[in-house]
Design an enzyme around this catalytic site. Structure first.
Site, PDB file in Angstrom:
ATOM      1  N   THR A 189       1.015  -1.288  -0.004  1.00  0.00           N
ATOM      2  CA  THR A 189       0.051   0.095  -0.232  1.00  0.00           C
ATOM      3  C   THR A 189       0.950   1.060   0.079  1.00  0.00           C
ATOM      4  OG1 THR A 189      -1.679  -1.308   1.356  1.00  0.00           O
ATOM      5  CG2 THR A 189      -1.466   1.742   1.206  1.00  0.00           C
ATOM      6  N   ARG A 238      -9.861  -9.599  -2.972  1.00  0.00           N
ATOM      7  CA  ARG A 238      -9.422  -8.353  -2.063  1.00  0.00           C
ATOM      8  C   ARG A 238      -9.161  -7.163  -2.954  1.00  0.00           C
ATOM      9  NH1 ARG A 238      -5.039  -5.626  -2.810  1.00  0.00           N
ATOM     10  NH2 ARG A 238      -3.633  -4.738  -1.230  1.00  0.00           N
TER      11      ARG A 238
END
Length: 169
Positions: free
Chosen positions: A132, A160
């Site tokens: 991320t 996801r």
């Protein structure tokens, strides 16, 4: 100050999630578009595609992973019916040997190393190697834009959410 937000998630076959998020921001009254419809929107707004986003290297890595029981992966406290699932929650220590529904997984999954593999994998995740990234920028006029992307996790669980957010003040 507009506080407008545009985001996309779960896009497939389209590069440029941040560009697609900006298109949502500029050309819709919505905040978030998801999945195939996010991809269709991005394509309809002129982004290139559909494009196969898999490289030969990533395909080979995935094939090798499947051949080795889909380990490591991002699951925890579960046991598979076979090497690659479906997975069921572990509720008793005996389920590591027999599986959730009583099916015997010995011989399919190396139960002596199954949890060790999962625990070893989780120890390798740190602030230096996760998937991320988030950025916030301010221009000379004080306009703020922010973006976050959660793509790039190898062997993530199907479904996801990959989210790209573009904001503007």
């Amino acid at each position: 100050m507009s506080m407008e937000v545009g985001a996309v998630a779960g896009m497939r076959f389209v590069k440029g999630a941040s560009k697609a998020a900006k298109l949502v921001l500029r050309h819709t009254k919505h905040t978030l578009l998801v999945g195939d419809q996010a991809s269709a929107f991005a394509l309809s707004m002129g982004l290139p595609g559909p494009t196969n986003l898999s490289s030969p290297e990533s395909q080979a890595k995935w094939t090798n992973w499947k051949e080795h029981g889909c380990q490591p992966n991002f699951r925890k406290n579960v046991v598979p019916d076979n090497g690659c699932g479906p997975y069921h929650p572990i509720t008793r220590a005996s389920e590591l040997e027999t599986g959730h529904s009583g099916s015997d997984i010995r011989g399919i999954v190396d139960t002596s190393s199954f949890l060790a593999n999962v625990n070893t994998w989780s120890k390798h995740i740190s602030r230096l190697n996760h998937d991320t990234i988030s950025m916030t920028v301010i221009d000379k006029l004080g306009h703020i834009a922010a973006g976050t992307s959660t793509n790039g996790a190898t062997f993530k669980i199907p479904g996801r959410m990959r989210v790209q957010i573009s904001g503007h003040q």
